[in-house]
Design a protein around this motif. Structure first.
Motif, PDB file in Angstrom:
ATOM      1  N   THR A 150     -42.079   1.925 -34.100  1.00 55.18           N
ATOM      2  CA  THR A 150     -42.159   0.746 -33.241  1.00 55.18           C
ATOM      3  C   THR A 150     -42.875  -0.398 -33.946  1.00 55.18           C
ATOM      4  OG1 THR A 150     -42.277   2.251 -31.347  1.00 55.18           O
ATOM      5  CG2 THR A 150     -42.762  -0.061 -30.941  1.00 55.18           C
ATOM      6  N   ALA A 151     -43.922  -0.083 -34.716  1.00 47.91           N
ATOM      7  CA  ALA A 151     -44.645  -1.122 -35.451  1.00 47.91           C
ATOM      8  C   ALA A 151     -43.736  -1.804 -36.474  1.00 47.91           C
ATOM      9  CB  ALA A 151     -45.861  -0.522 -36.143  1.00 47.91           C
ATOM     10  N   ILE A 152     -42.898  -1.031 -37.132  1.00 45.62           N
ATOM     11  CA  ILE A 152     -41.938  -1.601 -38.083  1.00 45.62           C
ATOM     12  C   ILE A 152     -40.976  -2.531 -37.353  1.00 45.62           C
ATOM     13  CG2 ILE A 152     -39.983  -1.058 -39.588  1.00 45.62           C
ATOM     14  CD1 ILE A 152     -41.502   1.507 -40.372  1.00 45.62           C
ATOM     15  N   ARG A 153     -40.512  -2.090 -36.197  1.00 39.94           N
ATOM     16  CA  ARG A 153     -39.554  -2.893 -35.435  1.00 39.94           C
ATOM     17  C   ARG A 153     -40.199  -4.186 -34.944  1.00 39.94           C
ATOM     18  NH1 ARG A 153     -34.375  -1.660 -36.454  1.00 39.94           N
ATOM     19  NH2 ARG A 153     -33.018  -1.918 -34.671  1.00 39.94           N
ATOM     20  N   LEU A 154     -41.434  -4.110 -34.466  1.00 35.74           N
ATOM     21  CA  LEU A 154     -42.119  -5.311 -33.993  1.00 35.74           C
ATOM     22  C   LEU A 154     -42.325  -6.305 -35.135  1.00 35.74           C
ATOM     23  CD1 LEU A 154     -43.579  -6.947 -31.823  1.00 35.74           C
ATOM     24  CD2 LEU A 154     -45.666  -5.675 -32.368  1.00 35.74           C
ATOM     25  N   THR A 155     -42.660  -5.790 -36.311  1.00 37.16           N
ATOM     26  CA  THR A 155     -42.870  -6.667 -37.464  1.00 37.16           C
ATOM     27  C   THR A 155     -41.582  -7.393 -37.831  1.00 37.16           C
ATOM     28  OG1 THR A 155     -44.519  -5.100 -38.281  1.00 37.16           O
ATOM     29  CG2 THR A 155     -43.760  -6.779 -39.814  1.00 37.16           C
ATOM     30  N   ARG A 156     -40.469  -6.723 -37.731  1.00 37.93           N
ATOM     31  CA  ARG A 156     -39.186  -7.327 -38.098  1.00 37.93           C
ATOM     32  C   ARG A 156     -38.639  -8.247 -37.015  1.00 37.93           C
ATOM     33  NH1 ARG A 156     -34.928  -3.124 -40.084  1.00 37.93           N
ATOM     34  NH2 ARG A 156     -33.983  -5.029 -40.884  1.00 37.93           N
ATOM     35  N   PHE A 157     -38.871  -7.915 -35.740  1.00 39.23           N
ATOM     36  CA  PHE A 157     -38.229  -8.649 -34.656  1.00 39.23           C
ATOM     37  C   PHE A 157     -39.207  -9.347 -33.722  1.00 39.23           C
ATOM     38  CE2 PHE A 157     -34.748  -5.269 -35.163  1.00 39.23           C
ATOM     39  CZ  PHE A 157     -34.016  -6.084 -36.020  1.00 39.23           C
ATOM     40  N   GLY A 158     -40.489  -9.346 -34.061  1.00 37.69           N
ATOM     41  CA  GLY A 158     -41.476 -10.021 -33.232  1.00 37.69           C
ATOM     42  C   GLY A 158     -41.403 -11.536 -33.355  1.00 37.69           C
ATOM     43  N   SER A 159     -42.223 -12.219 -32.577  1.00 36.86           N
ATOM     44  CA  SER A 159     -42.156 -13.676 -32.498  1.00 36.86           C
ATOM     45  C   SER A 159     -43.042 -14.392 -33.508  1.00 36.86           C
ATOM     46  CB  SER A 159     -42.565 -14.124 -31.080  1.00 36.86           C
ATOM     47  OG  SER A 159     -41.681 -13.601 -30.110  1.00 36.86           O
ATOM     48  N   PHE A 160     -43.929 -13.662 -34.185  1.00 39.31           N
ATOM     49  CA  PHE A 160     -44.918 -14.321 -35.037  1.00 39.31           C
ATOM     50  C   PHE A 160     -44.987 -13.658 -36.416  1.00 39.31           C
ATOM     51  CE2 PHE A 160     -46.337 -14.469 -30.586  1.00 39.31           C
ATOM     52  CZ  PHE A 160     -46.273 -15.848 -30.372  1.00 39.31           C
ATOM     53  N   PRO A 161     -45.417 -14.422 -37.425  1.00 36.65           N
ATOM     54  CA  PRO A 161     -45.509 -13.869 -38.782  1.00 36.65           C
ATOM     55  C   PRO A 161     -46.579 -12.795 -38.887  1.00 36.65           C
ATOM     56  CG  PRO A 161     -46.460 -16.076 -38.713  1.00 36.65           C
ATOM     57  CD  PRO A 161     -45.804 -15.849 -37.391  1.00 36.65           C
ATOM     58  N   ALA A 162     -46.194 -11.683 -39.476  1.00 36.20           N
ATOM     59  CA  ALA A 162     -47.121 -10.556 -39.632  1.00 36.20           C
ATOM     60  C   ALA A 162     -46.641  -9.659 -40.758  1.00 36.20           C
ATOM     61  CB  ALA A 162     -47.244  -9.767 -38.335  1.00 36.20           C
ATOM     62  N   ILE A 163     -47.553  -8.839 -41.233  1.00 36.52           N
ATOM     63  CA  ILE A 163     -47.229  -7.763 -42.164  1.00 36.52           C
ATOM     64  C   ILE A 163     -47.803  -6.469 -41.594  1.00 36.52           C
ATOM     65  CG2 ILE A 163     -47.798  -6.751 -44.421  1.00 36.52           C
ATOM     66  CD1 ILE A 163     -47.493  -9.449 -45.682  1.00 36.52           C
ATOM     67  N   PHE A 164     -46.991  -5.450 -41.587  1.00 34.41           N
ATOM     68  CA  PHE A 164     -47.436  -4.115 -41.202  1.00 34.41           C
ATOM     69  C   PHE A 164     -47.526  -3.282 -42.469  1.00 34.41           C
ATOM     70  CE2 PHE A 164     -45.823   0.217 -39.701  1.00 34.41           C
ATOM     71  CZ  PHE A 164     -47.094   0.687 -39.435  1.00 34.41           C
ATOM     72  N   ALA A 165     -48.723  -2.773 -42.757  1.00 33.63           N
ATOM     73  CA  ALA A 165     -48.950  -1.997 -43.980  1.00 33.63           C
ATOM     74  C   ALA A 165     -49.546  -0.647 -43.627  1.00 33.63           C
ATOM     75  CB  ALA A 165     -49.886  -2.751 -44.918  1.00 33.63           C
ATOM     76  N   TRP A 166     -49.186   0.358 -44.417  1.00 34.46           N
ATOM     77  CA  TRP A 166     -49.806   1.660 -44.209  1.00 34.46           C
ATOM     78  C   TRP A 166     -50.398   2.164 -45.522  1.00 34.46           C
ATOM     79  CZ3 TRP A 166     -44.818   0.328 -43.243  1.00 34.46           C
ATOM     80  CH2 TRP A 166     -43.779   0.958 -43.934  1.00 34.46           C
ATOM     81  N   TYR A 167     -51.590   2.762 -45.384  1.00 38.44           N
ATOM     82  CA  TYR A 167     -52.404   3.178 -46.519  1.00 38.44           C
ATOM     83  C   TYR A 167     -52.726   4.666 -46.434  1.00 38.44           C
ATOM     84  CZ  TYR A 167     -53.251  -1.670 -47.931  1.00 38.44           C
ATOM     85  OH  TYR A 167     -53.088  -2.964 -48.377  1.00 38.44           O
ATOM     86  N   ASP A 168     -52.958   5.235 -47.597  1.00 34.05           N
ATOM     87  CA  ASP A 168     -53.347   6.636 -47.688  1.00 34.05           C
ATOM     88  C   ASP A 168     -54.807   6.764 -47.250  1.00 34.05           C
ATOM     89  OD1 ASP A 168     -54.149   9.216 -48.542  1.00 34.05           O
ATOM     90  OD2 ASP A 168     -52.667   9.209 -50.147  1.00 34.05           O
ATOM     91  N   ALA A 169     -55.048   7.555 -46.203  1.00 38.11           N
ATOM     92  CA  ALA A 169     -56.401   7.702 -45.670  1.00 38.11           C
ATOM     93  C   ALA A 169     -57.313   8.502 -46.592  1.00 38.11           C
ATOM     94  CB  ALA A 169     -56.349   8.359 -44.294  1.00 38.11           C
ATOM     95  N   LYS A 170     -56.736   9.126 -47.616  1.00 41.01           N
ATOM     96  CA  LYS A 170     -57.569   9.900 -48.543  1.00 41.01           C
ATOM     97  C   LYS A 170     -58.226   9.021 -49.592  1.00 41.01           C
ATOM     98  CE  LYS A 170     -54.757  14.088 -48.086  1.00 41.01           C
ATOM     99  NZ  LYS A 170     -53.844  15.044 -48.777  1.00 41.01           N
ATOM    100  N   ASN A 171     -57.492   8.001 -50.065  1.00 42.71           N
ATOM    101  CA  ASN A 171     -58.030   7.190 -51.163  1.00 42.71           C
ATOM    102  C   ASN A 171     -57.897   5.682 -50.951  1.00 42.71           C
ATOM    103  OD1 ASN A 171     -55.290   6.726 -51.627  1.00 42.71           O
ATOM    104  ND2 ASN A 171     -55.161   8.243 -53.269  1.00 42.71           N
ATOM    105  N   GLY A 172     -57.340   5.264 -49.810  1.00 43.45           N
ATOM    106  CA  GLY A 172     -57.248   3.841 -49.515  1.00 43.45           C
ATOM    107  C   GLY A 172     -56.191   3.088 -50.298  1.00 43.45           C
ATOM    108  N   SER A 173     -55.247   3.778 -50.903  1.00 41.84           N
ATOM    109  CA  SER A 173     -54.202   3.108 -51.672  1.00 41.84           C
ATOM    110  C   SER A 173     -53.013   2.774 -50.775  1.00 41.84           C
ATOM    111  CB  SER A 173     -53.745   3.985 -52.844  1.00 41.84           C
ATOM    112  OG  SER A 173     -53.206   5.200 -52.376  1.00 41.84           O
TER     113      SER A 173
END
Length: 260
Positions: A150-173
């Motif tokens: 859903t977050a991916i879909r909102l980022t693509r089809f939402g009304s405002f500029p945004a970036i959705f990013a996901w990071y590895d919780a083990k090392n922050g990459s």
């Protein structure tokens, strides 16, 4: 019934006009596929097709949103890969965050995302919503989909500029990210989480939710030449497994205007 290679055609043919109409157990029968739920070993779903009919088997040990995406994924195989006798899909094959990859599994994931959250329903539902996980949760409940997809879909089809990013919780990459369509392609979040971000607090276990979109220096997220002169809004949460999920939102678009 290969006329439904486009999932939007599939939905419109059956008169779907509301998210609650996307009942996959019923819709699947319209393309000669039956869904069965059972305990599965080694996979979360698979489809067996014989001539013009198929049976989709889905694990009953996963969440409803996961089951729905599995069914959508297998229907994608049925519509797009007809002639292959069986697809057995492991957990790592199925997921909304893998729609940008290549191959038959990624293509089936794209089909599932379009089937479960069609643009003609998702865009009106998301119009003028803030780009945060508060909105993602509301939309996920409406469409019965996962937070990630859903977050991916909102980022693509939402009304405002945004970036959705996901990071590895083990090392922050950084693992990957998705942009609002008009965000310049050269803007990337830092490869490693900055220690001043709310995402780092989530990674360190101080919270599982940063508490809604909060204002933060843009330079903590981006290394563009003007990032130090602007702010963005960040909302970060602990995702499924070893992931930290972050939505970065421009309420003030002047930073992007300067870079265009």
């Amino acid at each position: 019934m290969n006329r439904f290679k486009n999932p939007y055609d599939y939905l419109k043919y059956f008169g779907v006009t509301d998210p609650k109409d996307i009942c996959l157990d019923i819709l699947s029968k319209g393309c000669d596929a039956t869904v069965q739920y059972r305990m599965l070993t080694g996979c979360e779903g698979y489809i067996v097709g014989v001539k013009d009919s198929a049976t989709i088997f889905v694990s009953n040990a996963v969440s409803i949103s996961r089951q729905r995406f599995c069914i959508g994924h297998e229907l994608g195989h049925w519509m797009l890969d007809r002639g292959t006798p069986r697809f057995s899909c492991k957990a790592e094959d199925i997921g909304g965050h893998k729609i940008f990859q290549k191959g038959v599994e990624a293509r089936a994931n794209r089909y599932a995302a379009d089937l479960l959250m069609p643009e003609f329903l998702f865009k009106p539902a998301a119009v003028d919503m803030e780009m945060s996980f508060n909105s993602v949760r509301k939309l996920a409940k409406l469409f019965q989909t996962s937070i990630m997809a859903t977050a991916i879909r909102l980022t693509r089809f939402g009304s405002f500029p945004a970036i959705f990013a996901w990071y590895d919780a083990k090392n922050g990459s950084r693992i990957s990210c998705v942009r609002w369509p008009e965000v310049p392609s050269f803007i990337w979040p830092h490869e490693q989480l900055h220690h001043e971000t709310y995402a780092m607090e989530v990674l360190c276990g101080k919270s599982t939710d940063s508490g809604g979109p909060k204002r933060i220096d843009a330079s903590y997220w981006f290394d563009t030449r003007n990032a130090y002169d602007h702010d963005v809004y960040e909302h970060s949460i602990k995702g499924y497994g070893d992931l930290v999920l972050s939505m970065i939102w421009w309420k003030d678009e002047s930073m992007l205007d300067e870079l265009s």
